[in-house]
Design a protein around this motif. Structure first.
Motif, PDB file in Angstrom:
ATOM      1  N   ARG A  26     105.866  22.071   7.714  1.00  0.00           N
ATOM      2  CA  ARG A  26     105.239  23.126   6.555  1.00  0.00           C
ATOM      3  C   ARG A  26     106.624  23.982   6.232  1.00  0.00           C
ATOM      4  NH1 ARG A  26     101.222  26.207   9.358  1.00  0.00           N
ATOM      5  NH2 ARG A  26     101.369  27.766   7.749  1.00  0.00           N
ATOM      6  N   GLY A  27     107.145  24.257   7.043  1.00  0.00           N
ATOM      7  CA  GLY A  27     108.239  25.235   6.837  1.00  0.00           C
ATOM      8  C   GLY A  27     109.292  24.552   6.065  1.00  0.00           C
ATOM      9  N   VAL A  28     109.669  23.227   6.227  1.00  0.00           N
ATOM     10  CA  VAL A  28     110.721  22.725   5.392  1.00  0.00           C
ATOM     11  C   VAL A  28     110.098  22.401   4.226  1.00  0.00           C
ATOM     12  CG1 VAL A  28     111.670  20.371   5.068  1.00  0.00           C
ATOM     13  CG2 VAL A  28     111.746  21.279   7.545  1.00  0.00           C
ATOM     14  N   ALA A  29     108.848  22.200   4.078  1.00  0.00           N
ATOM     15  CA  ALA A  29     108.385  21.801   2.706  1.00  0.00           C
ATOM     16  C   ALA A  29     108.293  23.152   1.791  1.00  0.00           C
ATOM     17  CB  ALA A  29     106.793  21.419   2.779  1.00  0.00           C
ATOM     18  N   GLU A  30     108.051  24.369   2.517  1.00  0.00           N
ATOM     19  CA  GLU A  30     107.972  25.529   2.035  1.00  0.00           C
ATOM     20  C   GLU A  30     109.517  26.169   1.697  1.00  0.00           C
ATOM     21  OE1 GLU A  30     105.197  28.223   3.478  1.00  0.00           O
ATOM     22  OE2 GLU A  30     103.550  26.568   3.684  1.00  0.00           O
ATOM     23  N   ARG A  31     110.478  25.495   2.103  1.00  0.00           N
ATOM     24  CA  ARG A  31     111.784  25.896   1.908  1.00  0.00           C
ATOM     25  C   ARG A  31     112.203  27.061   2.874  1.00  0.00           C
ATOM     26  NH1 ARG A  31     113.910  22.274  -1.657  1.00  0.00           N
ATOM     27  NH2 ARG A  31     112.374  21.440  -3.296  1.00  0.00           N
ATOM     28  N   ASP A  32     111.270  27.086   3.884  1.00  0.00           N
ATOM     29  CA  ASP A  32     111.462  28.205   4.789  1.00  0.00           C
ATOM     30  C   ASP A  32     112.735  27.875   5.848  1.00  0.00           C
ATOM     31  OD1 ASP A  32     110.014  30.575   3.874  1.00  0.00           O
ATOM     32  OD2 ASP A  32     108.600  29.930   5.263  1.00  0.00           O
ATOM     33  N   PHE A  33     112.548  26.506   5.976  1.00  0.00           N
ATOM     34  CA  PHE A  33     113.482  26.065   7.106  1.00  0.00           C
ATOM     35  C   PHE A  33     114.407  25.065   6.630  1.00  0.00           C
ATOM     36  CE2 PHE A  33     109.533  26.529  10.528  1.00  0.00           C
ATOM     37  CZ  PHE A  33     109.834  28.027  10.186  1.00  0.00           C
ATOM     38  N   ARG A  34     115.458  24.461   7.150  1.00  0.00           N
ATOM     39  CA  ARG A  34     116.635  23.905   6.796  1.00  0.00           C
ATOM     40  C   ARG A  34     115.954  22.355   6.737  1.00  0.00           C
ATOM     41  NH1 ARG A  34     121.450  24.989  10.776  1.00  0.00           N
ATOM     42  NH2 ARG A  34     121.982  23.220   9.914  1.00  0.00           N
ATOM     43  N   ALA A  35     116.271  21.713   5.708  1.00  0.00           N
ATOM     44  CA  ALA A  35     115.884  20.299   5.534  1.00  0.00           C
ATOM     45  C   ALA A  35     117.040  19.149   5.880  1.00  0.00           C
ATOM     46  CB  ALA A  35     115.753  20.148   3.986  1.00  0.00           C
ATOM     47  N   ASP A  36     118.185  19.837   6.388  1.00  0.00           N
ATOM     48  CA  ASP A  36     119.120  18.952   6.647  1.00  0.00           C
ATOM     49  C   ASP A  36     119.375  18.355   8.207  1.00  0.00           C
ATOM     50  OD1 ASP A  36     119.776  21.529   7.437  1.00  0.00           O
ATOM     51  OD2 ASP A  36     121.995  21.204   7.696  1.00  0.00           O
ATOM     52  N   LEU A  37     118.129  18.923   8.789  1.00  0.00           N
ATOM     53  CA  LEU A  37     118.186  18.628  10.256  1.00  0.00           C
ATOM     54  C   LEU A  37     116.902  17.486  10.441  1.00  0.00           C
ATOM     55  CD1 LEU A  37     118.558  22.157  11.726  1.00  0.00           C
ATOM     56  CD2 LEU A  37     120.243  20.488  11.614  1.00  0.00           C
ATOM     57  N   ASP A  38     116.967  16.853  11.524  1.00  0.00           N
ATOM     58  CA  ASP A  38     115.981  15.934  11.875  1.00  0.00           C
ATOM     59  C   ASP A  38     114.970  16.744  12.699  1.00  0.00           C
ATOM     60  OD1 ASP A  38     114.095  14.407  13.240  1.00  0.00           O
ATOM     61  OD2 ASP A  38     115.608  12.779  13.617  1.00  0.00           O
ATOM     62  N   VAL A  39     113.786  16.707  11.885  1.00  0.00           N
ATOM     63  CA  VAL A  39     112.794  17.787  12.463  1.00  0.00           C
ATOM     64  C   VAL A  39     112.233  17.558  13.925  1.00  0.00           C
ATOM     65  CG1 VAL A  39     110.592  16.531  11.674  1.00  0.00           C
ATOM     66  CG2 VAL A  39     110.472  18.904  11.530  1.00  0.00           C
ATOM     67  N   ARG A  40     112.221  16.155  14.197  1.00  0.00           N
ATOM     68  CA  ARG A  40     111.874  15.783  15.410  1.00  0.00           C
ATOM     69  C   ARG A  40     112.853  16.720  16.805  1.00  0.00           C
ATOM     70  NH1 ARG A  40     108.213  11.815  14.574  1.00  0.00           N
ATOM     71  NH2 ARG A  40     106.877  11.708  16.499  1.00  0.00           N
ATOM     72  N   LEU A  41     114.252  16.387  16.113  1.00  0.00           N
ATOM     73  CA  LEU A  41     115.161  16.866  17.042  1.00  0.00           C
ATOM     74  C   LEU A  41     115.054  18.549  17.212  1.00  0.00           C
ATOM     75  CD1 LEU A  41     118.785  15.340  16.309  1.00  0.00           C
ATOM     76  CD2 LEU A  41     117.223  15.024  18.155  1.00  0.00           C
TER      77      LEU A  41
END
Lengths: 200, 200, 200, 200
Positions: free
Chosen positions: D142-157
């Motif tokens: 959700r954070g990535v989708a809402e551009r709160d969290f970085r998108a350049d990282l593997d979210v599982r990592l």
DNA sequence: AATGAATGAGTTTTCATTCAT
DNA sequence: AATGAATGAAAACTCATTCAT
């Protein structure tokens, strides 16, 4: 359970140690399995570990109990200030008394102490030998000096002769046999004294 | 394979058996691992099995070689028709000669023969004891009958006394020590004879 | 067999240790039976004792080999005289390289070193922790001093944060997974640096 | 058994479980003997069986109590409908609160749950992991989708990074140390958010 | 002749668990 | 509630022995 009675724990331990000592003496320490001791005691092998830390701990306790009592006797004799003949007689008599009371322990000590004392765990056993030698040798030397005992024999050989004669008896003596320990002691002493006393 | 040049195989076996006997005597048979013998012989444990079938086979060979030679000596002495004193003297002397030549084997026999002879494999060891007892006892009884030896002692006790005195020496005797086996035999015999001879 | 090739003995040991490390890491050291390791190695439990003295000895060798190699890497990095950011980067990268190469050993170390180092046998493990702490803490403190790293955080907490983040990866990282160890290191480092670097 | 006065039985159980948890956490579950727990509780090993069915039952109760409380907290947080940053913040804060309250249980769970969940008895532990993963992953996504969290990282990592960072703290956190659990949570969160938040 | 690597049976030991008191 | 003494299954380890090389 009076004040004199040992606690049941100690009694049980003593029973088990007596059983273990008997088996060790019969089969040899190394050839004796813990299971065999447990069988003889009517329990399972693992159950022994409730009472003792290890097979070695049992052996240690058996030998230490014997040596402690032995030295108590010997020290009393040596402190009594008797002449050489009487000292020798008392030592022989007390030794047979120990054989009578701690037969299996004595037999184990005879067979195993030598190679056991090479292990750190049983290093303390090595301490008895020199004390032993000193006690007997002193007595024999006094006897020679006082012209009670023959001077033509190597006193170290005599020491070994007497020591072996007495202690090996543990390997065949059984309480309740034809002769009492006292009677055996008497006859042994009669031979030994005749063997090493000056003729006159 | 002439009488002059024994096959090298036999020599190697003898070497290995001597090594094994030494280690068995020092550590006790059960406490001795095959690896330890191999170490002492400078080889690996498995290699011993090229020469011997088993650890038991080594022990058997060691003890049998000793007993065979012992009985050859004893039989010669007993067949010589000597009087009781001289027979006793010869038996003691020959025994110390065996201790000198087969020290480790004698020590092993002393410590282990009793519980070994319970196993089928070593049942034949049990045969020596009665023969042994018979030889010594006959001699002692003859000595009593001929009034050479004291009659006031239980002859069975005397037997054990003499037997133990002599054989236990194997546990401390080392060739090349202060006294030769001959000299030890002489002094032992002197004590024993003084101990059991009738005074007169 | 060229001069480079390790002797077969050493190769076999290494194989067996790798097997043991894998099982220890999966099941936990205490929950792993010697039989299980032997099963995984295709032999019987007793056979392992030809190669190793004990289960503990295997564990010790596994952990020591890992730590030795780790410290060789770390010492090289620390001696290179890099700035704090690059030192941190190199330490993280090298750590993931160790996880890649010694995955099971790292996982075992993480789980067991704490209570193992209470035993005398593994006391030497305790030595790594302060060295570890010193290496990372020094780097972080230099970074703060040079205004590379944030000053509003407790540097000890940051140390634990970074250390844990990196090393716990050993518990889930499997070589041959979606990301290489290098790639994981890159992303971790990217997060960590963004987390502790001063903005501006 | 009113709400005010819990039965003494339950109190004693809780005490014993706390003791057991402490020992399990220190020594590892497998390395901990029942006797050791009993020692720490001032009773004999057998006496514990009056209170608990088995060693496993104690472990189960310890872990279940922790997980039940943990999920109650997490479910409340997740049901609150907060944004990704605040959800993440709340999850981290609640996690450190659990570490504060159930330190030993958390440490045990970290070390043992993986191989325990292979056993039928502890299969239910396996259920927490996917729920866990789902909760954190959803929030991160959700954070990535809402551009709160970085998108350049593997979210599982990132998930593993955050999860490990938080929970491993249980292995060194001690209540009453320099920082409160709250303060540690605050600093951790500050780093984590700085690490994964988009710059702008 | 000897080695290196294994086997397999047996040994000591550990420990969770039980149970009468 | 707790103790003391056991049980029994399984663990680590030992060691005589085998065998291909």
């Amino acid at each position: 359970m009076s004040a004199i009675a040992p606690n049941p724990n100690a009694e049980r331990r003593a029973e088990l140690l007596a059983t273990a000592a008997r088996v060790f003496a019969e089969q040899g320490y190394n050839a004796t399995t813990v299971r065999r001791i447990a069988d003889a005691a009517g329990m399972l092998a693992g159950s022994l570990y409730y009472h003792f830390d290890s097979k070695e701990a049992m052996l240690d306790e058996i030998l230490t109990a014997f040596l402690d009592e032995l030295w108590a006797c010997y020290d009393t004799v040596l402190a009594a200030g008797l002449g050489p003949r009487d000292t020798l007689g008392a030592l022989v008599t007390q030794s047979f008394r120990q054989i009578d009371r701690h037969g299996p322990a004595v037999a184990i000590y005879q067979k195993e102490s030598k190679h056991l004392s090479a292990q750190p765990r049983f290093a303390h056993l090595a301490g008895s030998q020199p004390k032993f030698e000193h006690a007997w040798l002193r007595t024999l030397e006094r006897g020679v000096a006082e012209r009670d005992f023959r001077a033509d024999l190597d006193v170290r050989l005599v020491y070994r002769f007497v020591r072996d004669t007495v202690w090996v008896a543990a390997s065949w003596y059984r309480p309740g046999g034809v002769h009492s320990a006292q009677e055996i002691a008497r006859q042994y002493l009669s031979m030994v004294l005749a063997g090493i006393t000056t003729r006159g």
